[in-house]
Design a protein around this motif. Sequence first.
Motif, short mmCIF file in Angstrom:
data_model
loop_
_atom_site.label_atom_id
_atom_site.label_comp_id
_atom_site.label_asym_id
_atom_site.label_seq_id
_atom_site.Cartn_x
_atom_site.Cartn_y
_atom_site.Cartn_z
N UNK A 191 -19.34 42.20 140.22
CA UNK A 191 -18.76 42.18 138.87
C UNK A 191 -19.82 41.86 137.83
N UNK A 192 -20.69 40.93 138.16
CA UNK A 192 -21.75 40.56 137.22
C UNK A 192 -22.72 41.73 137.02
N UNK A 193 -23.00 42.48 138.10
CA UNK A 193 -23.85 43.66 137.95
C UNK A 193 -23.23 44.66 137.00
N UNK A 199 -24.63 46.41 129.25
CA UNK A 199 -25.49 46.00 128.15
C UNK A 199 -26.83 46.72 128.19
N UNK A 200 -27.78 46.28 127.35
CA UNK A 200 -29.06 46.99 127.24
C UNK A 200 -30.16 46.48 128.18
N UNK A 201 -29.87 45.44 128.96
CA UNK A 201 -30.96 44.76 129.67
C UNK A 201 -31.41 45.42 130.96
N UNK A 235 -28.68 44.36 143.24
CA UNK A 235 -27.85 43.17 143.00
C UNK A 235 -28.68 41.96 142.57
N UNK A 236 -29.99 42.09 142.62
CA UNK A 236 -30.84 40.93 142.36
C UNK A 236 -30.66 40.38 140.95
N UNK A 237 -30.62 41.25 139.95
CA UNK A 237 -30.47 40.77 138.57
C UNK A 237 -29.17 39.99 138.41
N UNK A 238 -28.11 40.48 139.04
CA UNK A 238 -26.82 39.80 138.94
C UNK A 238 -26.86 38.45 139.64
N UNK A 246 -33.13 30.50 141.50
CA UNK A 246 -33.71 31.31 142.57
C UNK A 246 -34.99 32.01 142.12
N UNK A 247 -35.09 32.28 140.83
CA UNK A 247 -36.28 32.97 140.30
C UNK A 247 -37.54 32.15 140.54
#
Length: 309
Positions: A191-193, A199-201, A235-238, A246-247
């Motif tokens: 869902x977050x993905x 959006x633009x990111x 899925x990593x960005x989400x 985690x980053x």
Amino acid sequence: MTEVLVADRVHVRAPGKLNVFFEVGGAQADGYHDVASAYQAVSLYEDVWAEPARDFTVSISGTVDVTGVPADDRNLALRAARLVAKEIGHDGGVHLDIVKHVPVAGGMGGGSADAAAALVACDALWGAELGTHGLHRLAARLGADVPFALMGGTAIGTGRGDQLSPALAKGRFDWVIVTSEEGLSTPEVYRRLDELRAGPDIAPAPRVPAVDPGVLHALRAGDAVALAAYVRNDLQAAALSTRPELRDVLETAERSGALAGLVSGSGPTLAFLAGGAEEALELQVTLAAARHPALHVHGPVPGARVMPV
């Protein structure tokens, strides 16, 4: 009819997995997403023992936190056992003793490995002889990752991830995984993905997900350096937007010699590709010294299989 019992207790071991490449399409009308994945089974296993019982029951323990693992019919392994019984007309039950080593809700398919192990264990316990095709047909009804846990090795998954084609992988790939005490919900990460893509990111969803040919070439060559250039997880960005800490671990590992790092599946487990066993051990020690729980695993390894008594 009731099948002839061929064993008193069966032990099956099934591997966890890493998605070394994971491209996610847009949400479909039913809310699911088509994907294209390169799966690799790795040497972190789930152990399942099956023995005759009047009903269908399960006990769960392990070297990881199993607090959130259901011990009722929500458990995927129990559902797998019931599927086998229904398929062959077996009127008894089974007790499953699951010992977990794959992080729970960690993006490595531990629950799917349990289900695959239960399918194989019940097939052997009851003398069902469903064969590879029959077991895979049942596995596909249980979830996208279950067929791969049966197959093991390295494979390309398309559709919902359950349309599998074996992929040739030469040699051995060494990974260091960093686990987390708190899991991530796979539906929430998807869902977050979708939100981020609105959006633009980040880039929009591909029309038809596909595995980059460079991944296949690197796997076929057994070349970890080449594979590092292509590992990717949509899925990593989400996952990172949900768990930004985690980053820092990703950056620490990459500064410490990892060829590449990525979130495994829907996270929060992180996977780091090393140049070999020695490099993986050094990275594991470095991460452990920084108080990150790190494990050295390798792949590819076989899928769910009966273990000798």
